[in-house]
Enzyme design. Structure first.
Site, PDB file in Angstrom:
ATOM      1  N   HIS A  64      -4.380 -10.125  -8.193  1.00  0.00           N
ATOM      2  CA  HIS A  64      -5.415  -8.863  -8.171  1.00  0.00           C
ATOM      3  C   HIS A  64      -6.448  -9.038  -9.429  1.00  0.00           C
ATOM      4  CE1 HIS A  64      -1.730  -6.690  -6.443  1.00  0.00           C
ATOM      5  NE2 HIS A  64      -2.331  -6.695  -5.528  1.00  0.00           N
ATOM      6  N   GLY A  88      -8.522 -10.808  -0.999  1.00  0.00           N
ATOM      7  CA  GLY A  88      -7.818 -12.056  -1.231  1.00  0.00           C
ATOM      8  C   GLY A  88      -7.516 -12.897  -0.229  1.00  0.00           C
ATOM      9  N   LYS A  95      -4.947 -14.852   0.379  1.00  0.00           N
ATOM     10  CA  LYS A  95      -3.668 -14.565   0.412  1.00  0.00           C
ATOM     11  C   LYS A  95      -3.311 -13.924   1.899  1.00  0.00           C
ATOM     12  CE  LYS A  95       0.800 -13.375  -0.275  1.00  0.00           C
ATOM     13  NZ  LYS A  95       0.959 -12.142  -0.252  1.00  0.00           N
ATOM     14  N   ASP A  96      -4.139 -12.843   2.198  1.00  0.00           N
ATOM     15  CA  ASP A  96      -4.162 -12.084   3.458  1.00  0.00           C
ATOM     16  C   ASP A  96      -5.321 -12.567   4.345  1.00  0.00           C
ATOM     17  OD1 ASP A  96      -1.801 -10.243   2.808  1.00  0.00           O
ATOM     18  OD2 ASP A  96      -3.208  -9.910   0.951  1.00  0.00           O
TER      19      ASP A  96
HETATM   20  P1  AMP Z   1      -2.400  -5.854  -2.077  1.00  0.00           P
HETATM   21  O1  AMP Z   1      -2.163  -4.973  -3.479  1.00  0.00           O
HETATM   22  O2  AMP Z   1      -1.182  -6.728  -2.010  1.00  0.00           O
HETATM   23  O3  AMP Z   1      -2.618  -4.922  -0.951  1.00  0.00           O
HETATM   24  O4  AMP Z   1      -3.392  -6.801  -2.440  1.00  0.00           O
HETATM   25  C1  AMP Z   1      -4.385  -6.216  -2.825  1.00  0.00           C
HETATM   26  C2  AMP Z   1      -5.779  -7.385  -2.627  1.00  0.00           C
HETATM   27  O5  AMP Z   1      -5.404  -8.490  -3.570  1.00  0.00           O
HETATM   28  C3  AMP Z   1      -5.793  -7.902  -1.288  1.00  0.00           C
HETATM   29  O6  AMP Z   1      -7.166  -8.299  -0.812  1.00  0.00           O
HETATM   30  C4  AMP Z   1      -4.849  -9.229  -1.435  1.00  0.00           C
HETATM   31  O7  AMP Z   1      -5.415 -10.288  -0.539  1.00  0.00           O
HETATM   32  C5  AMP Z   1      -5.138  -9.699  -2.657  1.00  0.00           C
HETATM   33  N1  AMP Z   1      -4.199 -10.570  -3.287  1.00  0.00           N
HETATM   34  C6  AMP Z   1      -2.947 -10.257  -3.198  1.00  0.00           C
HETATM   35  N2  AMP Z   1      -2.218 -11.346  -4.001  1.00  0.00           N
HETATM   36  C7  AMP Z   1      -3.104 -12.160  -3.900  1.00  0.00           C
HETATM   37  C8  AMP Z   1      -2.899 -13.520  -4.413  1.00  0.00           C
HETATM   38  N3  AMP Z   1      -1.776 -14.150  -4.777  1.00  0.00           N
HETATM   39  N4  AMP Z   1      -4.170 -13.999  -4.815  1.00  0.00           N
HETATM   40  C9  AMP Z   1      -5.381 -13.612  -4.453  1.00  0.00           C
HETATM   41  N5  AMP Z   1      -5.419 -12.660  -4.129  1.00  0.00           N
HETATM   42  C10 AMP Z   1      -4.360 -11.592  -3.847  1.00  0.00           C
END
Ligand code: AMP
Length: 291
Positions: free
Chosen positions: A37, A147, A149-150
């Protein structure tokens, strides 16, 4: 850093900043911030004048029986980390204001939302598309960062932006990993130490399949077989899917073409924790390239 809960105050703040000619970036998150994040926030800091980080555990993107209630939350820690990474605003709306009694609207992106995550988490991307739409309307960003990641989520969001004419540039930031390759995720805190070690199988599988593609392998079944073999070394992993697809459309041809970008995708459960990861790889134009 500003801490904003109210939708009205968030809209006012965004409007003022826009009127002052500033470029706004939105980093949507579900909080419990980690280095992944923070990398999005730092990148936003480079691209925009005002960085808004949203923290909202969005109930509509969880299916019944998933981890909505136990999803990790620590808003004080998120405030400190977001500020240190350069965020100007932490926007943490309340569920009852985002989805008040009588709320009935849902945004559905068809196509790219349907395979993979769409099969194993039906309705999940409706929740994502709905909350991203609401966050765009409330925070009026010029750019928004997501990210890699998704990966499938980034495709859903890009489709949403095209279809609903949002004037928002989508930036995708590479996946941030632990030193042993595990993709950072708020959900990693669920893993017991032994599971945590086994979770690296996803990364190893992706790397093995990636190397195969770089060596010139273009048959999808062979690439997927490499993923499956590596994942099978950890019998505790309950696989949802392991796949290779065209990166932009998620189509699964029998054979990829030279120069095509492929996404390798893996989703598996380890105990009660669901892990996803992916890797992008360009099919070599002429024979093998160095891995
Ligand atoms: P989340 O809080 O898991 O919904 O993630 C919020 C944002 O952070 C989303 O756009 C995710 O793809 C991104 N994100 C989560 N984990 C990672 C990571 N390890 N590297 C890069 N971006 C990430």
């Amino acid at each position: 850093m500003e801490f904003i809960v109210s939708l009205q105050l968030m809209r006012q703040y965004a409007e003022q900043q826009r009127c002052a000619g500033r470029r706004l970036a939105l980093v949507p998150t579900m909080g419990y911030l980690h280095e992944g994040h923070l990398q999005l926030i730092r990148r936003a800091r480079q691209l925009a004048d005002v960085v808004i980080t949203s923290v909202f555990v969005n109930p509509t993107q969880f299916l019944p029986g998933e981890d909505y209630e136990r999803y990790p939350r620590d808003i004080d820690r998120d405030r400190r980390l977001a500020e240190a990474a350069g965020s100007d605003v932490l926007f943490a709306p309340l569920v009852q204001e985002m989805y008040p009694a009588g709320y009935t609207t849902r945004v559905s992106v068809l196509g790219v939302s349907e395979p993979f995550e769409g099969v194993y988490r039906p309705g999940h991307f409706d929740g994502v598309a709905t909350v991203v739409t609401k966050l765009f309307v409330i925070t009026r960003p010029h750019i928004a960062l997501f990210g890699q990641k998704d990966w499938q989520q980034t495709l859903v969001v890009r489709q949403l932006v095209r279809d609903l004419n949002f004037e928002v540039d989508i930036h995708v930031v590479p996946t941030v990993r632990e030193p042993d390759g595990l993709a950072m995720s708020s959900r990693n805190v669920y893993l017991e130490p032994e599971q945590r070690q086994k979770a690296t199988a996803l990364y190893r599988a992706l790397q093995r399949a990636r190397a195969l593609v770089l060596q010139g392998e273009r048959r999808r079944s062979v690439i997927v077989q490499a993923l499956l073999e590596e994942l099978a070394r950890v019998p505790e992993l309950q696989l949802d899917y392991a796949a290779a697809a065209r990166a932009q459309t998620l189509e699964e041809p029998e054979e990829f073409a030279p120069g095509e970008q492929v996404v390798l995708l893996v989703a598996a459960r380890l105990g009660g924790t669901r892990l996803i990861d992916n890797e992008l790889v360009d099919v070599p134009q002429y024979g093998a390239e160095r891995a």
